[in-house]
Design a protein around this motif. Structure first.
Motif, PDB file in Angstrom:
ATOM      1  N   ARG C 322       0.879  -1.170   0.000  1.00 24.89           N
ATOM      2  CA  ARG C 322       0.000   0.000   0.000  1.00 24.89           C
ATOM      3  C   ARG C 322       0.912   1.213   0.000  1.00 24.89           C
ATOM      4  N   LEU C 323       0.594   2.165  -0.867  1.00 23.64           N
ATOM      5  CA  LEU C 323       1.526   3.275  -1.058  1.00 23.64           C
ATOM      6  C   LEU C 323       1.654   4.121   0.201  1.00 23.64           C
ATOM      7  N   TYR C 324       0.501   4.366   0.859  1.00 21.28           N
ATOM      8  CA  TYR C 324       0.595   5.232   2.040  1.00 21.28           C
ATOM      9  C   TYR C 324       1.385   4.541   3.146  1.00 21.28           C
ATOM     10  N   GLY C 325       1.379   3.197   3.133  1.00 20.61           N
ATOM     11  CA  GLY C 325       2.167   2.465   4.116  1.00 20.61           C
ATOM     12  C   GLY C 325       3.643   2.805   4.003  1.00 20.61           C
ATOM     13  N   ALA C 326       4.118   2.822   2.747  1.00 13.23           N
ATOM     14  CA  ALA C 326       5.528   3.144   2.524  1.00 13.23           C
ATOM     15  C   ALA C 326       5.845   4.529   3.054  1.00 13.23           C
ATOM     16  N   VAL C 327       4.946   5.471   2.744  1.00 16.42           N
ATOM     17  CA  VAL C 327       5.190   6.857   3.165  1.00 16.42           C
ATOM     18  C   VAL C 327       5.210   6.951   4.687  1.00 16.42           C
ATOM     19  N   ILE C 328       4.228   6.293   5.313  1.00 17.00           N
ATOM     20  CA  ILE C 328       4.166   6.349   6.777  1.00 17.00           C
ATOM     21  C   ILE C 328       5.427   5.730   7.380  1.00 17.00           C
ATOM     22  N   GLY C 329       5.811   4.565   6.847  1.00 22.36           N
ATOM     23  CA  GLY C 329       6.990   3.879   7.385  1.00 22.36           C
ATOM     24  C   GLY C 329       8.229   4.739   7.283  1.00 22.36           C
ATOM     25  N   ALA C 330       8.470   5.281   6.095  1.00 19.26           N
ATOM     26  CA  ALA C 330       9.690   6.064   5.889  1.00 19.26           C
ATOM     27  C   ALA C 330       9.686   7.288   6.795  1.00 19.26           C
ATOM     28  N   ALA C 331       8.545   7.987   6.827  1.00 21.88           N
ATOM     29  CA  ALA C 331       8.483   9.209   7.627  1.00 21.88           C
ATOM     30  C   ALA C 331       8.645   8.876   9.107  1.00 21.88           C
ATOM     31  N   PHE C 332       7.904   7.868   9.544  1.00 24.15           N
ATOM     32  CA  PHE C 332       7.899   7.518  10.958  1.00 24.15           C
ATOM     33  C   PHE C 332       9.298   7.092  11.420  1.00 24.15           C
ATOM     34  N   VAL C 333       9.875   6.111  10.727  1.00 24.93           N
ATOM     35  CA  VAL C 333      11.152   5.573  11.204  1.00 24.93           C
ATOM     36  C   VAL C 333      12.277   6.593  11.065  1.00 24.93           C
ATOM     37  N   SER C 334      12.312   7.314   9.932  1.00 25.13           N
ATOM     38  CA  SER C 334      13.459   8.215   9.770  1.00 25.13           C
ATOM     39  C   SER C 334      13.353   9.405  10.723  1.00 25.13           C
TER      40      SER C 334
END
Lengths: 710, 246, 393
Positions: C322-334
């Motif tokens: 899911r595209l928003y998953g990628a965005v959330i993951g990258a933003a959250f972890v970084s």
């Protein structure tokens, strides 16, 4: 984004360091340990001298006078100014002079501050105070014990000490003591000088010790080559070095081939011609012969138009070309109000316009004309360029070339052998690092990114054990099983806690174990700190097996190779000849079938994973021995280990051996072409691996047919 | 009846094991054919060879009116030529709906750019509706394939193959794991489909094959042992030897 | 039936509107609060961190497409990211050095010739690696459009060649991961060399100084880049959604779930994989080209294989497929990473010692990968599924 290390680089520099140990052979005698031993010897010898030589009186007092006269030069000696004093001392001669020179070299001469006299001193400590026991130079009798602050120690620098040593040579070469003579020879071996020839010749006649005689013969040959004016003698000396591979010999012979590049209108007949040089075309070979450029292997020609022309200028055979710097300076200096030759300076933003302005100035202001490249070529055409040997005798040079050719060929052979051995040690290291993976990844198909951390755990286990067991041999013997055990347990915990849940999702084991990997690394960093911890090898591993001057194999290389072999045999045995190996293969090929035969797949998976991890732990000891133990030790090897297993062929211990062999030898082979750049070698090697996998996706030793598809 | 697929003297070896050994075979247009044989006879390998998954060591495979060689053609090209393959286990795209599964199979341009800009049109919808009725899935169009029953997945896969509109259908053990009612429906379906295209069925179940009432080829050790109708094959001496032990 | 498909399409793509809306609001909020034009509550370096995070979100989308949707666990996308950075970095460094050189030569009697400028720039840039010659690969470094084209072309071409080779010989699964890792390693090793022509391990630096914007304050420049990053992220999100919601999306998901089936349906699986691989490499290149001017420096350590694994982990934590998953993951972890390792997080005093976040954050992060992989394969995105389900019930 905390990801910022390519660990491999670091590791490889370490590898190189380890392999470079072969320079050790030639330097053994100058190791600090040996030098200090020598000083002790000298010290003892000088004590014996007290009893042997009992003459005192006029001669020695006069020696002290000599010292006093030259006191300033002795006190502040430098290699440039010390020679006259040394000459006087040499001329004085006798045991007193020898004794003084030796003590001076050993930094044992002190100046008594109050009297300005030189004495021999032996520092000691008394009640925490620094004291010096002093002896007379002339008689070597103890005079008194003085506080150190009353005296000034003479500390000749290394240049001065070399001069002193050289002055000592004639005395030492003819000494009755073996050690004395050896020391004398060592001094000449480092640097032979013209005055040494006569003492060398005398010593050669008298020397009774075979080893020393051999060395003397060689050094005498060096001296003859360097200083003799008799061509026949030189030729004989060169011939006598035919079989000698030492660096000293090559250093003695190479100056004979030194040459000067010269130019003339016609080729002179009275010179020792090396070759005729054609600018922009001919290439120099190592022995001074000439080679034409060819299109297949283009090398830079020896002379290009510019260098050839500047040679002509140097010889006053051609006008000085006006360099762009001079041209620009002239233009600026002749400009008025920013205008020159009717042109604004600010518009001269290219070469052509500046040339045009300068040419105008040449015509109108009488400046020297420019010489452009075409004109240079035309002038060069008129002359013949050649190289001549600086040595006058053709025959001597030819003999030297013949001998050097032979030596170089042999050296090249041994260097190749050395490279091969280097390659084999690299293969052993890669193999050791990868073999645990060959089990967990190759057999179980689990991608364990934390494999490198098991290597690290093994290495740290070794380090910790060395903290408690100071004897290095015993501690290593304990460390090997301990590292296996610790890594084995860590492996089992990892398998039970994480990997068990992910057998059906192989790609995700990669992620989970990567998480474990960074966590373990950070934990190691928190416990042991970021700086490298040593894992010291036992002393018997420090030496090297010296074959000749070129080839020496360090023991640690041999040990790692043997360790690799042992592990290969062991794992092969476990996997093919034991019940455990059989069950492991059964479980990995068909777990449900294996389970129905009464094998407990869970237990086998756990043990196999533990086994692979334990092997990694032992690899950690081996790797830790030649590189320092850090928390990143494992990640240095992880990518290469995976490549080793994949290239070799998954699911096969032989494949891992083949993969390690290919990668290790290839890397060394590429390095051979470009030794200065190990990074490039690694780059090409990885690119090669990528291409290799394209053509043999299943690796070197591939399982075929249905078995491969399971 | 004109020849559709022609295989001659085909051989392939895996690690010294001759999986197919000089096999010759042909099938005509709109023919229904069953292949039987014991384990390791080379049935699946034979299908792999036809569909391009495995390359033969020697021999020829020719296709269609122009007798074009299929050797060295990629699987996707062979599929586009009109050979559909149904696997033994139902292989449908589980995370996608029945409709999406069928849509993907439709005989439309298959390069990345044309599928990127593909817009579903009225005709395609109609074809999908028809196909879904044919395989009894018309009520499940928006259901994810993972939620279908085993038999339904088999049908969906057959539906997908039909959507491809192949000239030859290779079907590997369609009856495995089906209830007897589903089995009878399948027999009916296969017979029905064979009206329009050739079908090659690999099956173990003798009863199922008997019901198909078609020509039968018996494979053994990588070659054809016997070929004929059900009764002929059943009474063939070497077939009896192989199946009942010698 | 037709209607249900249409409604389903819209309901499936609701996240695009939500995402774009959120992104717009976020951008406005930052603009208002930042030093650049607004109230000054957010410092320049924080705005840069946010801008960089947006770029990381882009490359996370790329990773999600290639892994979450197409099933190729590439460990090489950070290499494409860094390549994009290098391409733009070459222009930034060259153009800026040239300006400096020309400015320094202002008072000379003779204006510099082209060759003199070049050699001065060469000495300035390559002095650190013991060179003065400008390598051939810098031939177009002075031309912005050319380097901008390279941002797309070079990662694209590398992905094309590598992908073509790898997919053609049917390397997949774990092997492909290792092969992509090897590619990254080879590139990193190459760039580490002093004679790589890209300044060896010094990398390219001073990239935050944009030629032509010398007189603009960094607080404003950071705003420009932030807004541009947000804009490009929006475009990439829409474009990628277009792909995954089209029939192409169905096919690549099909490849992920059952490659064989898709192949026997007559699709050239290798071609589709290659398409996605190249497309995502280009996105990564663009993301890198936006990231490094904000970071200011790029060096080969950036593309160590480990970086690409981190990328995979972000996507896993956010929720793949899911595209928003990628965005959330990258933003959250970084963002979490930069918070905890930046030393701002308060240490926690435990009974037996102090928990220092800079020391223990990586341990926590590592263990959280493990937990997410085992127990929450859907990642944070899975939470949205639960919410959606509750709404439907």
């Amino acid at each position: 984004m905390r990801a910022n290390k390519v660990h491999l680089l670091i590791s490889n520099r370490r590898t190189i360091k380890f392999i470079d140990l072969n320079s050790w052979g030639s330097d053994t005698f100058w190791s600090p340990v040996m030098i200090s031993k020598m000083f002790v010897l000298i010290f003892l010898v000088s004590f014996i001298a007290i009893f042997v030589f009992s003459e005192t009186g006029i001669a020695s007092t006069r020696f002290e006078d000599l010292l006093e006269k030259n006191s300033a030069l002795i006190k502040k000696s430098s290699s440039k100014t010390v020679e006259p004093v040394l000459a006087k001392i040499r001329a004085f001669g006798g045991p007193v002079a020898t004794r003084f020179l030796k003590h001076w070299k050993a930094k044992k001469i002190f100046l008594v501050k109050s009297t300005g006299k030189f004495v021999v001193g032996a520092p000691s400590a008394k009640n925490g105070k620094k004291m010096v026991t002093i002896f007379s130079i002339a008689t070597n009798k103890q005079l008194s014990v003085n506080p150190a602050r009353d005296l000034k120690q003479l500390k000749p620098n290394s240049g001065v000490r070399a001069k002193i040593a050289s002055s000592l040579v004639p005395l030492q070469l003819l000494s009755g003591s073996l050690d004395e003579r050896r020391e004398g020879i060592e001094t000449v071996e480092r640097k032979v000088e013209r005055p040494h020839i006569a003492p060398l010749r005398d010593a050669l006649k008298k020397e009774s010790n075979n080893i020393l005689k051999k060395r003397l013969t060689k050094v005498f040959a060096y001296a003859t080559i360097a200083f003799s004016n008799d061509d026949n003698e030189v030729k004989a000396a060169i011939q006598s070095l035919y079989e000698d591979l030492s660096i000293g010999t090559r250093a003695a012979l190479n100056p004979l081939l030194s040459e000067t590049i010269d130019v003339a209108e016609t080729l002179p007949t009275n010179v020792n011609l090396a070759r005729v040089i054609i600018p922009n075309q001919s290439i120099r070979n190592w022995d001074g012969s000439v080679q034409k450029t060819n299109t297949f292997w283009q090398r830079t020609p020896e002379l290009n138009t510019l260098t050839a022309y500047s040679l002509l200028v140097e010889k006053n055979l051609a006008p000085n070309p006006v360099s762009s710097k001079i041209r620009d300076a002239k233009i600026i200096s002749l400009a008025k109000n920013g205008i020159v030759a009717g042109v604004r300076l600010s518009s001269l933003n290219n070469e052509a316009s500046r040339d045009a302005v300068y040419d105008w100035l040449v015509k109108n202001k009488g400046l020297p004309a420019r010489v452009d490249e075409e004109q240079m070529s035309a002038i060069i055409e008129k002359y013949v360029f050649f190289a001549r040997y600086n040595h006058s005798s053709k025959e001597v040079v030819q003999t030297a070339i013949k001998v050097l050719t032979n030596i170089n060929r042999k050296v090249a052979f041994y260097q190749f052998l050395d490279l091969l051995l280097d390659g084999i040690s690299l293969v052993s290291i890669y193999f050791l690092a990868a073999i645990g993976l060959a089990i967990t990844f190759g057999v179980m198909k689990v991608i364990n990114m934390a494999h490198g951390e098991f290597i690290m755990i093994g290495a740290y286990t070794g380090y910790v054990i060395q903290l408690f067991v100071p004897n290095y041999t015993i501690s290593i013997l304990i460390a090997i099983p301990a590292a296996f055990l610790v890594a084995f347990l860590a492996g089992i915990i990892l398998e039970r806690a994480v990997i068990r849940h992910l057998y059906k999702r192989p790609l995700e084991t990669l992620l989970a174990t990567f998480g474990i990997s960074i966590a373990l690394q950070q934990i190691a960093k928190n416990i042991f700190g970021t700086q490298a911890r040593p894992l010291t090898s036992p002393e018997w591993l420090d030496g090297a097996l010296v074959i000749n001057d070129v080839l020496a194999i360090s023991n640690i290389r041999i040990a790692i190779f043997v360790l690799g072999l042992v592990f290969f045999g062991l794992i092969l045995f476990v996997m093919t000849k034991t019940r455990f190996g059989l069950e492991t293969r059964a479980v990995t090929q068909n777990p449900s079938m294996a389970a129905s035969m009464g094998i407990n797949p869970e237990r086998i998976n756990m043990l196999t994973f533990g086994f692979g991890s334990g092997i990694a732990g032992i690899a950690g000891i081996a790797i830790g021995l030649f590189s320092k133990v850090t928390s990143e030790l494992g990640s240095d090897y992880i990518v290469q280990s995976f490549m080793t297993v994949v290239v070799g062929g998954v699911g096969n211990i032989w494949g891992t051996l083949a993969g390690a062999t290919m990668i290790g030898l290839l890397q060394k082979g590429i390095e051979w072409f470009n030794p200065s750049n190990t990074l490039a070698a690694q780059t090409y090697m990885v690119v090669f691996i990528i291409l290799f996998i394209q053509f043999r996706p299943k690796g070197i030793i591939a399982l075929k047919g249905r078995a491969a598809e399971v | 009846m004109s020849r559709l697929l022609y295989v001659d003297n085909l051989s392939v070896t895996f690690d010294g094991f001759k999986a197919i050994n000089g096999l010759s075979f042909e099938i005509g247009e709109k023919e229904l054919r069953a292949i039987i044989g014991p384990n390791g006879a080379g049935k699946t390998t034979f299908m792999d060879l036809i569909t391009g998954k495995t390359q033969p060591d020697s021999g020829t495979i020719r296709w269609g009116e122009k007798s074009a060689s299929l050797i060295k053609k990629p699987e996707s090209k062979i599929a586009q030529l009109g050979i559909g393959r149904k696997f033994q286990k139902p292989t449908v795209l589980e995370s996608q709906t029945v409709c999406e599964n069928l849509l993907m199979a439709l005989a439309n341009p298959r390069n990345p750019f044309s599928v990127l800009f593909y817009k579903k049109n009225f005709e395609d919808n109609e074809i999908i509706a028809k196909l879904s009725t044919q395989v009894n899935l018309e009520r499940k169009l928006t259901t994810a394939a993972s939620e279908l029953s085993h038999g339904q997945k088999q049908w969906l896969e057959i539906g997908m193959l039909l959507a491809q509109d192949p000239k030859l259908l290779l079907i590997d053990e369609p009856a495995a794991g089906m209830t007897s009612i589903e089995r009878q429906q399948t027999v009916k379906l296969l017979k029905n489909l064979a009206n329009k295209r050739a079908i090659l069925v690999v099956e173990h179940d003798m009863e199922f094959i008997r019901q198909l009432e078609c020509r039968i080829t018996v494979l053994h050790e990588g070659r054809v042992l016997a070929e004929g109708n059900f009764d002929f094959v059943m009474q063939h001496q070497s077939v009896i030897d192989v199946y009942l032990g010698r | 039936m037709r209607e249900t498909i249409l409604t389903k399409y819209f309901s499936n793509n609701r996240h695009v509107f939500f995402f774009l809306g959120f992104l717009t609001l976020f951008t406005f909020a930052v603009v208002i609060l930042a030093e650049g034009f607004g109230l000054g509550w957010l410092g320049t370096s924080f705005v840069k961190t946010l801008g960089k995070t947006l770029c990381l979100c882009m490359v996370a989308i790329a990773m999600d497409l290639v892994w979450g949707y197409c099933g190729i666990l590439s460990l090489g996308h950070f290499a494409f990211f860094a390549l994009g950075g290098y391409m733009i970095g070459m222009w930034l460094m060259f153009a800026r050095t040239k300006l400096v050189v020309v400015a320094a030569a202002k008072n000379l009697a003779l204006p510099l010739t082209e060759e003199e400028i070049k050699s001065a720039v060469g000495t300035q840039i390559f002095g650190v690696v013991g060179g003065a010659e400008i390598p051939n690969i810098w031939a177009f470094a002075d031309i912005l459009p050319a380097q901008l084209a390279f941002v797309i072309l070079i990662p694209g071409a590398l992905a094309l060649i590598f992908g073509w080779l790898a997919f053609r010989s049917r390397v997949d699964g774990v092997y492909l991961s290792i092969l992509t890792q090897a590619m990254t390693l080879a590139l990193a090793l190459y760039l580490f060399q002093n004679d790589s022509g890209l300044r060896g391990n010094n990398g390219l630096s001073g990239l935050q100084n944009i030629p032509g914007l010398e007189n603009v304050q960094q607080s404003l420049v950071s705003m420009y880049f932030f807004i541009a990053s947000a804009f490009i992220l929006g475009i990439i999100y829409c474009l990628s959604n277009l792909i995954v919601s089209s029939k192409l999306g169905n096919i690549i998901k099909g490849i992920r779930d059952n490659e064989e089936r898709v192949r026997f349906l007559g699709y050239n699986v290798e071609g589709f994989k290659l398409f996605i691989f190249v497309y995502t490499a280009i996105i990564s290149g663009i993301a890198g080209a936006m990231y490094y001017p904000q970071a200011g420096i790029i060096n080969p350590a950036e593309l160590a294989p480990i970086a690409s694994i981190y990328l995979a982990v972000w996507v896993a934590i956010g929720g793949r497929g899911r595209l928003y998953g990628a965005v959330i993951g990258a933003a959250f972890v970084s963002l979490m990473s930069s918070y905890f390792t930046g030393g701002q997080a308060p240490d926690i005093a435990l009974g037996f010692g102090t928990l220092i976040w800079t020391d223990w954050w990586l341990v926590l992060l590592g263990l959280s990968f493990v937990l997410v992989t085992i127990y929450a394969p859907k990642g944070i995105g899975g939470v949205f599924d639960l919410l959606a389900k509750r709404n439907n019930d």
